[in-house]
Write a protein that holds these residues in place. Structure first.
Motif, PDB file in Angstrom:
ATOM      1  N   LEU A   5       7.909  -6.441   3.430  1.00 23.91           N
ATOM      2  CA  LEU A   5       8.390  -5.370   4.279  1.00 23.91           C
ATOM      3  C   LEU A   5       7.324  -4.005   4.420  1.00 23.91           C
ATOM      4  N   ASP A   8       4.988  -5.303   7.382  1.00 25.91           N
ATOM      5  CA  ASP A   8       5.599  -5.362   8.620  1.00 25.91           C
ATOM      6  C   ASP A   8       6.060  -4.070   9.312  1.00 25.91           C
ATOM      7  N   HIS A   9       5.306  -3.672  10.262  1.00 27.96           N
ATOM      8  CA  HIS A   9       5.698  -2.319  11.001  1.00 27.96           C
ATOM      9  C   HIS A   9       6.278  -2.891  12.345  1.00 27.96           C
ATOM     10  N   MET A  13      11.896  -4.016  11.900  1.00 30.20           N
ATOM     11  CA  MET A  13      11.896  -3.177  10.660  1.00 30.20           C
ATOM     12  C   MET A  13      12.328  -1.763  10.735  1.00 30.20           C
ATOM     13  N   ILE A  58      12.181   0.590   3.547  1.00 29.57           N
ATOM     14  CA  ILE A  58      11.915  -0.034   4.552  1.00 29.57           C
ATOM     15  C   ILE A  58      10.756   0.369   5.621  1.00 29.57           C
ATOM     16  N   ASN A  59      10.800   1.867   5.753  1.00 33.08           N
ATOM     17  CA  ASN A  59       9.824   2.467   6.746  1.00 33.08           C
ATOM     18  C   ASN A  59       9.464   3.837   5.962  1.00 33.08           C
TER      19      ASN A  59
END
Length: 131
Positions: A5, A8-9, A13, A58-59
């Motif tokens: 995660l 991965d941008h 996501m 996640i972000n």
């Protein structure tokens, strides 16, 4: 797997992070408007924190709104030191965030207030609603 995660941008996501944040915002609304007793309020507040945190897993640095809302939720539950740390992190990355500057000042002021005669705000799990 958190390692996958973090690298991965993609838009997928970002969509997942937005979904977690939206669920947290829903519980925030429910805690404000639809909490008829303390138990329901506490459940909604814990869901707010959980879902906002999941959106940041996640972000973690891609959205200043997600970061600020989590810092504000931490401050509202009485977790002032983690909120202060998060505000400093946000301002290093997004120095133009006016709301974060305001929250930072309020948090610093709360740490400087050592007067025992001053009424402290209710913290998380304080009973403020009828049973």
């Amino acid at each position: 797997n958190l390692n996958v995660l973090q690298s991965d941008h993609s838009q997928f996501m970002e969509l997942i992070a937005k979904a977690w944040h939206s669920i947290g915002y829903y519980h925030y609304y429910m805690s404000l408007c639809e909490s008829s007793n303390q138990k329901i309020l506490d459940e909604h507040v814990s869901q707010v924190l959980k879902n906002y945190k999941n959106s940041l897993i996640i972000n973690s640095t891609g959205n200043v709104v997600y970061l600020f809302h989590y810092a504000l939720a931490l401050a509202n539950t009485g977790q002032l030191k983690p909120s202060l740390k998060l505000c400093k992190f946000i301002l290093k990355r997004y120095p133009e965030s006016f709301k974060t500057w305001n929250l930072l000042v309020l948090l610093i002021t709360s740490f400087n207030n050592n007067d025992d005669d001053v009424n402290k705000p209710a913290s998380f799990n304080d009973n403020i609603l009828p049973d």
